[in-house]
Scaffold this motif. Structure first.
Motif, PDB file in Angstrom:
ATOM      1  N   GLN A  12       0.834  -1.199   0.000  1.00  8.70           N
ATOM      2  CA  GLN A  12       0.000   0.000   0.000  1.00  8.70           C
ATOM      3  C   GLN A  12       0.871   1.252   0.000  1.00  8.70           C
ATOM      4  O   GLN A  12       0.571   2.227  -0.678  1.00  8.70           O
ATOM      5  CB  GLN A  12      -0.919  -0.010   1.223  1.00  8.70           C
ATOM      6  N   PHE A  13       1.963   1.222   0.744  1.00  6.26           N
ATOM      7  CA  PHE A  13       2.880   2.363   0.806  1.00  6.26           C
ATOM      8  C   PHE A  13       3.465   2.676  -0.568  1.00  6.26           C
ATOM      9  O   PHE A  13       3.452   3.820  -1.019  1.00  6.26           O
ATOM     10  CB  PHE A  13       4.008   2.044   1.799  1.00  6.26           C
ATOM     11  N   ALA A  14       3.954   1.643  -1.266  1.00  7.46           N
ATOM     12  CA  ALA A  14       4.567   1.841  -2.582  1.00  7.46           C
ATOM     13  C   ALA A  14       3.545   2.308  -3.611  1.00  7.46           C
ATOM     14  O   ALA A  14       3.834   3.183  -4.427  1.00  7.46           O
ATOM     15  CB  ALA A  14       5.232   0.544  -3.039  1.00  7.46           C
ATOM     16  N   GLU A  15       2.358   1.740  -3.570  1.00  4.68           N
ATOM     17  CA  GLU A  15       1.337   2.118  -4.541  1.00  4.68           C
ATOM     18  C   GLU A  15       0.837   3.542  -4.314  1.00  4.68           C
ATOM     19  O   GLU A  15       0.539   4.260  -5.257  1.00  4.68           O
ATOM     20  CB  GLU A  15       0.178   1.130  -4.492  1.00  4.68           C
ATOM     21  N   THR A  16       0.774   3.958  -3.058  1.00  6.93           N
ATOM     22  CA  THR A  16       0.367   5.332  -2.767  1.00  6.93           C
ATOM     23  C   THR A  16       1.382   6.311  -3.332  1.00  6.93           C
ATOM     24  O   THR A  16       1.016   7.296  -3.988  1.00  6.93           O
ATOM     25  CB  THR A  16       0.223   5.535  -1.249  1.00  6.93           C
ATOM     26  N   TRP A  17       2.665   6.064  -3.097  1.00  7.14           N
ATOM     27  CA  TRP A  17       3.693   6.973  -3.611  1.00  7.14           C
ATOM     28  C   TRP A  17       3.790   6.914  -5.126  1.00  7.14           C
ATOM     29  O   TRP A  17       4.053   7.925  -5.779  1.00  7.14           O
ATOM     30  CB  TRP A  17       5.048   6.681  -2.973  1.00  7.14           C
ATOM     31  N   LEU A  21       3.426  10.296  -7.372  1.00  7.60           N
ATOM     32  CA  LEU A  21       4.473  10.722  -8.299  1.00  7.60           C
ATOM     33  C   LEU A  21       3.969  10.735  -9.737  1.00  7.60           C
ATOM     34  O   LEU A  21       4.374  11.596 -10.530  1.00  7.60           O
ATOM     35  CB  LEU A  21       5.701   9.829  -8.154  1.00  7.60           C
ATOM     36  N   ALA A  22       3.069   9.812 -10.082  1.00  3.52           N
ATOM     37  CA  ALA A  22       2.478   9.819 -11.429  1.00  3.52           C
ATOM     38  C   ALA A  22       1.637  11.075 -11.645  1.00  3.52           C
ATOM     39  O   ALA A  22       1.710  11.689 -12.715  1.00  3.52           O
ATOM     40  CB  ALA A  22       1.639   8.566 -11.628  1.00  3.52           C
ATOM     41  N   MET A  23       0.864  11.463 -10.638  1.00  2.00           N
ATOM     42  CA  MET A  23       0.065  12.680 -10.756  1.00  2.00           C
ATOM     43  C   MET A  23       0.959  13.913 -10.873  1.00  2.00           C
ATOM     44  O   MET A  23       0.672  14.829 -11.655  1.00  2.00           O
ATOM     45  CB  MET A  23      -0.873  12.833  -9.555  1.00  2.00           C
ATOM     46  N   ILE A  28       3.325  18.243 -14.221  1.00  2.00           N
ATOM     47  CA  ILE A  28       4.512  18.930 -14.743  1.00  2.00           C
ATOM     48  C   ILE A  28       4.525  18.886 -16.267  1.00  2.00           C
ATOM     49  O   ILE A  28       4.826  19.884 -16.930  1.00  2.00           O
ATOM     50  CB  ILE A  28       5.794  18.331 -14.146  1.00  2.00           C
ATOM     51  N   GLY A  29       4.183  17.741 -16.848  1.00  2.00           N
ATOM     52  CA  GLY A  29       4.120  17.636 -18.299  1.00  2.00           C
ATOM     53  C   GLY A  29       3.073  18.549 -18.901  1.00  2.00           C
ATOM     54  O   GLY A  29       3.309  19.194 -19.926  1.00  2.00           O
ATOM     55  N   LEU A  30       1.919  18.640 -18.255  1.00  2.00           N
ATOM     56  CA  LEU A  30       0.854  19.515 -18.746  1.00  2.00           C
ATOM     57  C   LEU A  30       1.251  20.981 -18.644  1.00  2.00           C
ATOM     58  O   LEU A  30       1.052  21.754 -19.590  1.00  2.00           O
ATOM     59  CB  LEU A  30      -0.426  19.260 -17.954  1.00  2.00           C
ATOM     60  N   LEU A  31       1.840  21.369 -17.528  1.00  2.00           N
ATOM     61  CA  LEU A  31       2.277  22.762 -17.369  1.00  2.00           C
ATOM     62  C   LEU A  31       3.387  23.121 -18.358  1.00  2.00           C
ATOM     63  O   LEU A  31       3.414  24.236 -18.887  1.00  2.00           O
ATOM     64  CB  LEU A  31       2.749  23.003 -15.936  1.00  2.00           C
TER      65      LEU A  31
END
Length: 47
Positions: A12-17, A21-23, A28-31
């Motif tokens: 759960q910890f790894a999937e949350t991070w 980070l994906a968001m 950043i890519g959109l901006l």
């Protein structure tokens, strides 16, 4: 947060991070696209 013995793999910890980070990367890519007026592929020279 639960006290997990491992912080690697499909926990759960790894999937949350991973999601956070994906968001952040998407934002950043959109901006970057909005500021430069070019898409990501054209910025790195693939188009």
């Amino acid at each position: 947060m639960d006290n997990e013995t491992t912080k690697f793999g499909f926990t759960q910890f790894a999937e949350t991070w991973n999601g956070r980070l994906a968001m952040l990367g998407f934002l950043i890519g959109l901006l970057t696209e909005l500021m430069t007026g070019q898409g990501i592929l054209s910025q790195i020279g693939l188009m």
